[in-house]
Write a protein that holds these residues in place. Structure first.
Motif, PDB file in Angstrom:
ATOM      1  N   GLU A   1       6.007 -23.476 -37.216  1.00 49.69           N
ATOM      2  CA  GLU A   1       5.177 -22.346 -36.771  1.00 49.69           C
ATOM      3  C   GLU A   1       5.890 -21.526 -35.702  1.00 49.69           C
ATOM      4  O   GLU A   1       5.834 -20.293 -35.725  1.00 49.69           O
ATOM      5  CB  GLU A   1       3.820 -22.847 -36.255  1.00 49.69           C
ATOM      6  CG  GLU A   1       2.943 -23.462 -37.318  1.00 49.69           C
ATOM      7  CD  GLU A   1       2.609 -22.494 -38.446  1.00 49.69           C
ATOM      8  OE1 GLU A   1       2.456 -21.287 -38.194  1.00 49.69           O
ATOM      9  OE2 GLU A   1       2.510 -22.963 -39.592  1.00 49.69           O
ATOM     10  N   SER A   2       6.564 -22.180 -34.783  1.00 51.92           N
ATOM     11  CA  SER A   2       7.301 -21.462 -33.733  1.00 51.92           C
ATOM     12  C   SER A   2       8.416 -20.616 -34.327  1.00 51.92           C
ATOM     13  O   SER A   2       8.589 -19.442 -33.971  1.00 51.92           O
ATOM     14  CB  SER A   2       7.884 -22.450 -32.723  1.00 51.92           C
ATOM     15  OG  SER A   2       6.868 -23.122 -32.055  1.00 51.92           O
ATOM     16  N   LEU A   3       9.195 -21.215 -35.235  1.00 53.61           N
ATOM     17  CA  LEU A   3      10.279 -20.472 -35.868  1.00 53.61           C
ATOM     18  C   LEU A   3       9.754 -19.328 -36.730  1.00 53.61           C
ATOM     19  O   LEU A   3      10.353 -18.247 -36.767  1.00 53.61           O
ATOM     20  CB  LEU A   3      11.146 -21.416 -36.699  1.00 53.61           C
ATOM     21  CG  LEU A   3      11.982 -22.407 -35.900  1.00 53.61           C
ATOM     22  CD1 LEU A   3      12.569 -23.463 -36.813  1.00 53.61           C
ATOM     23  CD2 LEU A   3      13.059 -21.701 -35.122  1.00 53.61           C
ATOM     24  N   ALA A   4       8.640 -19.550 -37.400  1.00 51.68           N
ATOM     25  CA  ALA A   4       8.050 -18.502 -38.235  1.00 51.68           C
ATOM     26  C   ALA A   4       7.585 -17.325 -37.370  1.00 51.68           C
ATOM     27  O   ALA A   4       7.732 -16.164 -37.765  1.00 51.68           O
ATOM     28  CB  ALA A   4       6.895 -19.063 -39.056  1.00 51.68           C
TER      29      ALA A   4
ATOM     30  N   ARG B   1      12.060 -21.756 -47.406  1.00 51.77           N
ATOM     31  CA  ARG B   1      11.647 -20.357 -47.487  1.00 51.77           C
ATOM     32  C   ARG B   1      11.968 -19.629 -46.180  1.00 51.77           C
ATOM     33  O   ARG B   1      12.442 -18.490 -46.182  1.00 51.77           O
ATOM     34  CB  ARG B   1      10.147 -20.280 -47.790  1.00 51.77           C
ATOM     35  CG  ARG B   1       9.722 -18.916 -48.279  1.00 51.77           C
ATOM     36  CD  ARG B   1       8.264 -18.845 -48.745  1.00 51.77           C
ATOM     37  NE  ARG B   1       7.777 -20.055 -49.406  1.00 51.77           N
ATOM     38  CZ  ARG B   1       6.819 -20.857 -48.895  1.00 51.77           C
ATOM     39  NH1 ARG B   1       6.263 -20.579 -47.744  1.00 51.77           N
ATOM     40  NH2 ARG B   1       6.425 -21.935 -49.554  1.00 51.77           N
ATOM     41  N   LEU B   2      11.738 -20.305 -45.056  1.00 49.30           N
ATOM     42  CA  LEU B   2      12.047 -19.717 -43.756  1.00 49.30           C
ATOM     43  C   LEU B   2      13.546 -19.461 -43.627  1.00 49.30           C
ATOM     44  O   LEU B   2      13.965 -18.406 -43.143  1.00 49.30           O
ATOM     45  CB  LEU B   2      11.565 -20.637 -42.632  1.00 49.30           C
ATOM     46  CG  LEU B   2      11.821 -20.153 -41.211  1.00 49.30           C
ATOM     47  CD1 LEU B   2      10.976 -18.913 -40.922  1.00 49.30           C
ATOM     48  CD2 LEU B   2      11.504 -21.247 -40.213  1.00 49.30           C
ATOM     49  N   CYS B   3      14.361 -20.412 -44.089  1.00 45.97           N
ATOM     50  CA  CYS B   3      15.818 -20.234 -44.027  1.00 45.97           C
ATOM     51  C   CYS B   3      16.273 -19.057 -44.890  1.00 45.97           C
ATOM     52  O   CYS B   3      17.188 -18.332 -44.515  1.00 45.97           O
ATOM     53  CB  CYS B   3      16.526 -21.505 -44.479  1.00 45.97           C
ATOM     54  SG  CYS B   3      16.448 -22.840 -43.285  1.00 45.97           S
ATOM     55  N   GLU B   4      15.639 -18.868 -46.034  1.00 42.94           N
ATOM     56  CA  GLU B   4      15.984 -17.739 -46.896  1.00 42.94           C
ATOM     57  C   GLU B   4      15.623 -16.416 -46.248  1.00 42.94           C
ATOM     58  O   GLU B   4      16.350 -15.428 -46.377  1.00 42.94           O
ATOM     59  CB  GLU B   4      15.259 -17.856 -48.234  1.00 42.94           C
ATOM     60  CG  GLU B   4      15.785 -18.952 -49.117  1.00 42.94           C
ATOM     61  CD  GLU B   4      14.930 -19.153 -50.362  1.00 42.94           C
ATOM     62  OE1 GLU B   4      13.968 -18.383 -50.558  1.00 42.94           O
ATOM     63  OE2 GLU B   4      15.230 -20.087 -51.127  1.00 42.94           O
ATOM     64  N   GLU B   5      14.503 -16.385 -45.527  1.00 44.06           N
ATOM     65  CA  GLU B   5      14.054 -15.151 -44.891  1.00 44.06           C
ATOM     66  C   GLU B   5      14.818 -14.835 -43.609  1.00 44.06           C
ATOM     67  O   GLU B   5      14.939 -13.678 -43.222  1.00 44.06           O
ATOM     68  CB  GLU B   5      12.557 -15.245 -44.560  1.00 44.06           C
ATOM     69  CG  GLU B   5      11.655 -15.313 -45.751  1.00 44.06           C
ATOM     70  CD  GLU B   5      10.210 -15.598 -45.381  1.00 44.06           C
ATOM     71  OE1 GLU B   5       9.899 -15.697 -44.167  1.00 44.06           O
ATOM     72  OE2 GLU B   5       9.389 -15.730 -46.293  1.00 44.06           O
TER      73      GLU B   5
END
Length: 127
Positions: free
Chosen positions: A58-61, A11-15
């Protein structure tokens, strides 16, 4: 639990936005490659250290959500040089960086490339 982590990273990669102007140097593309490498087996991948994995997520988010940009707002949208964000993005584009490298080449290197038909680093390999 690994399946949940895998889905969160997907999901993070998509965003995460991709910057097409930074071919080969884009953080979004690098992130996608690392996630694919880390989760080679998909949802069934075994995580060696789940706590570190969660901290990375969490850091990447936080970076992706502009958490620190909102927490510490800037007074101006320029740097110490006075250029704007758009100008900075234009300067850092891969195509522009290649043009700057061409301009930095000395006369001798340009002449050698012109007559050999090969860039200087390739010409050295055959010498």
């Amino acid at each position: 639990m690994a399946a949940t982590r895998y889905r969160r990273f997907l999901r993070l990669c998509e965003e995460w936005p991709l910057d097409r102007t930074k071919k080969g140097r884009d953080l979004g593309a690098f992130l996608r490659q690392r996630v694919a490498l880390a989760f080679r087996e998909g949802e069934s991948t075994q995580i060696a250290d789940p706590e570190i994995c969660d901290q990375m997520y969490e850091s990447l988010a936080r970076i992706n959500s502009a958490y620190y940009k909102n927490k510490y707002p800037r007074l101006r949208n320029t740097s110490f040089t006075g250029i704007t964000v758009e100008e900075c993005q234009l300067v850092l584009a891969t195509d522009n960086m290649k043009q700057v490298e061409e301009m930095k080449k000395g006369m001798w290197k340009k002449l050698r490339e012109k007559f050999t038909g090969k860039p200087d680093n390739v010409a050295k390999e055959y010498v």
